[in-house]
Design a protein around this motif. Structure first.
Motif, mmCIF file in Angstrom:
data_model
loop_
_atom_site.group_PDB
_atom_site.id
_atom_site.type_symbol
_atom_site.label_atom_id
_atom_site.label_comp_id
_atom_site.label_asym_id
_atom_site.label_seq_id
_atom_site.Cartn_x
_atom_site.Cartn_y
_atom_site.Cartn_z
ATOM 1 N N ALA A 128 20.945 11.580 27.401
ATOM 2 C CA ALA A 128 21.138 10.666 26.275
ATOM 3 C C ALA A 128 20.237 11.058 25.101
ATOM 4 C CB ALA A 128 20.833 9.234 26.712
ATOM 5 N N ARG A 129 18.977 11.408 25.390
ATOM 6 C CA ARG A 129 18.057 11.804 24.324
ATOM 7 C C ARG A 129 18.528 13.076 23.629
ATOM 8 N NH1 ARG A 129 12.008 12.059 26.301
ATOM 9 N NH2 ARG A 129 11.774 12.658 24.099
ATOM 10 N N LYS A 130 18.984 14.047 24.402
ATOM 11 C CA LYS A 130 19.451 15.286 23.783
ATOM 12 C C LYS A 130 20.778 15.099 23.059
ATOM 13 C CE LYS A 130 16.744 18.608 26.391
ATOM 14 N NZ LYS A 130 16.682 19.876 27.131
ATOM 15 N N GLU A 131 21.599 14.187 23.549
ATOM 16 C CA GLU A 131 22.831 13.839 22.820
ATOM 17 C C GLU A 131 22.467 13.302 21.438
ATOM 18 O OE1 GLU A 131 26.578 14.017 25.322
ATOM 19 O OE2 GLU A 131 26.156 13.723 23.195
ATOM 20 N N ALA A 132 21.464 12.408 21.418
ATOM 21 C CA ALA A 132 21.053 11.811 20.144
ATOM 22 C C ALA A 132 20.469 12.860 19.206
ATOM 23 C CB ALA A 132 20.037 10.698 20.405
ATOM 24 N N LEU A 133 19.664 13.781 19.745
ATOM 25 C CA LEU A 133 19.081 14.837 18.913
ATOM 26 C C LEU A 133 20.158 15.759 18.349
ATOM 27 C CD1 LEU A 133 15.947 15.771 21.078
ATOM 28 C CD2 LEU A 133 15.967 14.505 18.916
ATOM 29 N N ALA A 134 21.118 16.124 19.189
ATOM 30 C CA ALA A 134 22.209 16.988 18.724
ATOM 31 C C ALA A 134 23.021 16.287 17.642
ATOM 32 C CB ALA A 134 23.099 17.385 19.900
ATOM 33 N N ALA A 135 23.289 14.989 17.838
ATOM 34 C CA ALA A 135 24.062 14.227 16.850
ATOM 35 C C ALA A 135 23.305 14.133 15.531
ATOM 36 C CB ALA A 135 24.365 12.831 17.397
ATOM 37 N N GLU A 136 21.979 13.910 15.607
ATOM 38 C CA GLU A 136 21.169 13.851 14.379
ATOM 39 C C GLU A 136 21.197 15.191 13.652
ATOM 40 O OE1 GLU A 136 16.571 13.004 12.871
ATOM 41 O OE2 GLU A 136 17.082 12.840 14.999
ATOM 42 N N ALA A 137 21.084 16.288 14.401
ATOM 43 C CA ALA A 137 21.140 17.614 13.786
ATOM 44 C C ALA A 137 22.485 17.843 13.112
ATOM 45 C CB ALA A 137 20.885 18.687 14.845
ATOM 46 N N GLU A 138 23.574 17.394 13.734
ATOM 47 C CA GLU A 138 24.911 17.562 13.143
ATOM 48 C C GLU A 138 25.049 16.765 11.861
ATOM 49 O OE1 GLU A 138 27.057 16.378 16.570
ATOM 50 O OE2 GLU A 138 27.329 18.425 17.332
ATOM 51 N N THR A 139 24.455 15.554 11.837
ATOM 52 C CA THR A 139 24.499 14.735 10.617
ATOM 53 C C THR A 139 23.730 15.413 9.485
ATOM 54 O OG1 THR A 139 24.683 12.695 11.909
ATOM 55 C CG2 THR A 139 23.914 12.486 9.649
ATOM 56 N N LEU A 140 22.533 15.931 9.799
ATOM 57 C CA LEU A 140 21.746 16.636 8.784
ATOM 58 C C LEU A 140 22.496 17.864 8.271
ATOM 59 C CD1 LEU A 140 18.197 16.525 10.433
ATOM 60 C CD2 LEU A 140 18.935 15.258 8.415
ATOM 61 N N ASP A 152 12.479 20.648 7.917
ATOM 62 C CA ASP A 152 11.332 20.280 8.752
ATOM 63 C C ASP A 152 11.769 19.426 9.935
ATOM 64 O OD1 ASP A 152 8.987 19.853 5.966
ATOM 65 O OD2 ASP A 152 9.671 21.643 7.058
ATOM 66 N N ARG A 153 12.733 18.527 9.682
ATOM 67 C CA ARG A 153 13.200 17.662 10.775
ATOM 68 C C ARG A 153 13.918 18.477 11.842
ATOM 69 N NH1 ARG A 153 12.262 14.553 14.560
ATOM 70 N NH2 ARG A 153 14.075 13.465 15.429
ATOM 71 N N LEU A 154 14.680 19.474 11.446
ATOM 72 C CA LEU A 154 15.353 20.326 12.433
ATOM 73 C C LEU A 154 14.336 21.101 13.274
ATOM 74 C CD1 LEU A 154 18.358 21.629 10.320
ATOM 75 C CD2 LEU A 154 18.487 20.166 12.343
ATOM 76 N N LYS A 155 13.258 21.529 12.645
ATOM 77 C CA LYS A 155 12.198 22.189 13.420
ATOM 78 C C LYS A 155 11.565 21.212 14.399
ATOM 79 C CE LYS A 155 10.950 25.545 9.825
ATOM 80 N NZ LYS A 155 9.894 25.968 8.875
ATOM 81 N N ALA A 156 11.339 19.971 13.936
ATOM 82 C CA ALA A 156 10.751 18.957 14.815
ATOM 83 C C ALA A 156 11.691 18.629 15.972
ATOM 84 C CB ALA A 156 10.442 17.694 14.011
ATOM 85 N N ILE A 157 13.000 18.607 15.690
ATOM 86 C CA ILE A 157 13.981 18.351 16.755
ATOM 87 C C ILE A 157 13.907 19.456 17.797
ATOM 88 C CG2 ILE A 157 16.461 18.317 17.271
ATOM 89 C CD1 ILE A 157 16.877 16.775 14.665
ATOM 90 N N ASP A 159 11.344 21.275 18.540
ATOM 91 C CA ASP A 159 10.110 21.091 19.325
ATOM 92 C C ASP A 159 10.247 19.931 20.308
ATOM 93 O OD1 ASP A 159 7.970 21.904 16.481
ATOM 94 O OD2 ASP A 159 8.910 23.197 17.995
ATOM 95 N N GLU A 160 10.855 18.840 19.827
ATOM 96 C CA GLU A 160 11.036 17.673 20.703
ATOM 97 C C GLU A 160 11.974 18.010 21.861
ATOM 98 O OE1 GLU A 160 12.608 13.021 20.415
ATOM 99 O OE2 GLU A 160 12.292 14.199 18.593
ATOM 100 N N TRP A 161 12.968 18.818 21.567
ATOM 101 C CA TRP A 161 13.950 19.221 22.587
ATOM 102 C C TRP A 161 13.248 19.835 23.801
ATOM 103 C CZ3 TRP A 161 19.379 18.973 21.670
ATOM 104 C CH2 TRP A 161 20.181 19.517 22.678
ATOM 105 N N LYS A 162 12.221 20.645 23.527
ATOM 106 C CA LYS A 162 11.511 21.330 24.608
ATOM 107 C C LYS A 162 10.745 20.369 25.507
ATOM 108 C CE LYS A 162 10.873 25.366 21.634
ATOM 109 N NZ LYS A 162 9.881 26.199 20.888
ATOM 110 N N THR A 163 10.451 19.168 24.996
ATOM 111 C CA THR A 163 9.681 18.206 25.794
ATOM 112 C C THR A 163 10.570 17.335 26.662
ATOM 113 O OG1 THR A 163 9.727 16.466 24.091
ATOM 114 C CG2 THR A 163 7.976 18.130 23.938
ATOM 115 N N VAL A 164 11.876 17.403 26.471
ATOM 116 C CA VAL A 164 12.810 16.562 27.232
ATOM 117 C C VAL A 164 13.292 17.353 28.435
ATOM 118 C CG1 VAL A 164 14.954 15.244 27.173
ATOM 119 C CG2 VAL A 164 13.508 15.375 25.125
ATOM 120 N N HIS A 165 13.000 16.861 29.630
ATOM 121 C CA HIS A 165 13.362 17.565 30.866
ATOM 122 C C HIS A 165 14.206 16.657 31.763
ATOM 123 C CE1 HIS A 165 10.454 20.619 29.739
ATOM 124 N NE2 HIS A 165 9.542 19.649 29.575
#
Length: 406
Positions: A128-140, A152-157, A159-165
Motif C-alpha cells: 500500500a505504501r509503495k502504491e501510494a509513492l508510485a501514484a504520487e510520482a505519477e501525479t508529479l 527533490d520530492r522524487l529523490k525523497a520518494i 530514498d523512502e522507497w528503500k526503507t519500505v520492506h
C-alpha cells in the motif's frame, strides 16, 4: 531410601544384572545397562540425563515466552525433542515432559500463525505504501511545474522507497517500474521545459560552470607558474563567455573568484616564506664566501683545498638563494676553486723529477675525481654525487697507501 531416590524409582529401576528400565504410561522399556557402581548411583546417572532433557525444554519455553524467537524454528526444535523422548536413555517423568512439549508445540503453532498473519499484514502495508509513492510520482510527472521541488520530492520518494520492506518481489518490481517510468517522464518533461528557455544563457551558464570547475580543481595546485598562467587565461575566457541573469551571474562570479583567490593566496604565502628563507640563505652564503676568499692558498695548497671542500659541503647544505644573486655567488666561489687548483698544479710541477711517476699519476687521478665530484654537485645530480664521492674516496685511499710506501 531418600525422597529423591524414591522419586527416581517411581520412573525407573535397575535389576540385579544391571539392566536399566524406565517406566512410562506405555509400560517399562530397557534404556541401557549399569555396571559402574551401585544401583542408586546408576539411577542418579540416568536421572541427570532426564534433567538435561528438562533443561532443553525449559530453554525452548523461555524462547517461546520471550516472543523474539522464530516460531517455525521453535516448532522444529520441539518436534525434535518429542522424537527424542521415544528412545531417551533417561529416567524421569517422560510422560509429563511429553505432555509439556505437546503444550509448547500448540503454543508454537499459534505463534507461527500469528507471525504469518503479521507478515501478511506487513506485506499488505508495504504494498500500500509503495502504491501510494508510485501514484504520487505519477501525479508529479504529469502535472507539476515546480521543477526543483518536484525533482527533490522524487529523490525523497526514491530514498523512502528503500526503507519500505515486506512486499513480495513480483509486486515490488512492478511498482518500481511504475515509479521509474514516472520519474523518467518527469525528467523528460522538465528537460523539454528548460530547453525552451533562453538557449544562449543556458550555454553561457554551462560554460561558466565548466570554468568554475576547472578553477576549483586548480585552486589546490602547487605548480605555481603553469597554474597561474592557466588561471589568467580562464579569466579572459570568463569575460569572453558573456553574461547570464544578474543574480546568477553574481553567484557564479563569486565561486569563480573564490577559487582564484584561494590559489593566489596560497602562492603568495609560499613565495613569501621562500623569499624569507632565500634571503637568509644569501646572508649565510655571503659569509661563507668571505671565508673561502680569505683562504691562504699559496701557503699550503692542500690545506686550502681541504678547507674549500668543507666550505663546499656547508654551501650545499644552506640551500637556494634569490635567483638574481645566485650567478654572482657561484662565479666568486668558482674563482676560489680555480685559484686553489692552479696552486695545486704549480705545487705538483715543483715535485722533483726523481719522484715516482706512478705516484704522480695517482695524484692526477685524485684531482680528476675531485673535479668530477664538483661537477656533479654543481649539477645537483644525487646519483652522480654518490658515485663520484665513492670513486674519490677509493682513489684517495690508494694514494695514501702509495705515499706511505714511498
Amino acid at each position: 531410601m531418600s525422597g529423591e531416590n524414591q522419586e527416581v524409582t517411581r520412573f525407573g529401576r535397575i535389576d540385579s544384572d544391571g539392566t536399566v528400565f524406565v517406566k512410562t504410561a506405555a509400560g517399562e522399556r530397557v534404556i541401557g545397562s549399569w555396571q559402574a557402581g551401585s544401583p542408586e548411583e546408576g539411577l542418579a546417572h540416568f536421572a541427570r540425563r532426564f534433567d538435561d532433557l528438562v533443561t532443553e525444554v525449559d530453554l525452548v519455553a523461555a524462547r517461546l515466552n520471550a516472543g523474539n524467537a522464530d516460531p517455525q524454528h521453535t516448532a522444529a526444535t520441539i518436534k525434535k525433542l518429542q522424537a527424542s523422548l521415544t528412545d531417551a536413555h533417561a529416567i524421569g517423568d517422560l510422560d509429563g515432559l511429553a505432555a509439556r512439549l505437546e503444550e509448547l508445540a500448540e503454543r508454537a503453532a499459534v505463534k507461527a500463525d500469528e507471525a504469518k498473519e503479521a507478515k501478511s499484514a506487513a506485506r499488505a502495508d508495504a504494498v500500500a505504501r509503495k502504491e501510494a509513492l508510485a501514484a504520487e510520482a505519477e501525479t508529479l510527472a504529469e502535472n507539476s511545474t515546480q521543477w526543483k521541488a518536484a525533482g527533490d520530492r522524487l529523490k525523497a520518494i526514491a530514498d523512502e522507497w528503500k526503507t519500505v520492506h515486506g512486499a513480495d518481489r513480483k509486486t515490488d518490481q512492478a511498482l518500481w517500474r511504475r515509479f521509474a517510468a514516472a520519474r523518467d517522464a518527469f525528467t523528460r518533461r522538465r528537460g523539454a521545459h528548460f530547453a525552451s528557455l533562453d538557449s544562449e544563457r543556458k550555454v553561457i551558464a554551462v560554460r561558466k560552470e565548466e570554468l568554475i570547475a576547472e578553477a576549483e580543481k586548480l585552486a589546490g595546485s602547487t605548480d605555481w607558474a603553469e597554474t597561474a598562467d592557466r588561471l589568467k587565461r580562464l579569466m579572459s575566457e570568463w569575460k569572453d563567455a558573456g553574461r547570464v541573469a544578474p543574480d546568477a551571474e553574481q553567484k557564479l562570479w563569486k565561486r569563480f573568484r573564490a577559487a582564484q583567490d584561494r590559489f593566489f593566496s596560497a602562492r603568495s604565502e609560499v613565495f613569501s616564506a621562500r623569499d624569507a628563507e632565500q634571503k637568509e640563505n644569501l646572508t649565510k652564503k655571503r659569509e661563507l664566501l668571505a671565508t673561502a676568499e680569505a683562504i691562504d692558498v699559496d701557503a699550503d695548497p692542500r690545506a686550502a683545498q681541504q678547507a674549500y671542500r668543507e666550505i663546499q659541503a656547508q654551501w650545499e647544505e644552506i640551500g637556494h638563494v634569490p635567483r638574481d644573486a645566485a650567478g654572482g655567488l657561484m662565479r666568486r666561489l668558482r674563482a676560489v676553486d680555480d685559484k686553489i687548483r692552479a696552486a695545486l698544479d704549480v705545487a705538483w710541477r715543483r715535485t722533483p723529477i726523481a719522484e715516482n711517476p706512478l705516484l704522480m699519476q695517482m695524484r692526477e687521478q685524485v684531482a680528476e675525481a675531485e673535479e668530477r665530484l664538483e661537477r656533479a654537485k654543481n649539477d645537483g645530480d644525487a646519483k652522480r654525487i654518490r658515485k663520484a664521492e665513492d670513486a674519490l674516496n677509493s682513489k684517495r685511499q690508494v694514494l695514501q697507501l702509495a705515499e706511505k710506501a714511498q
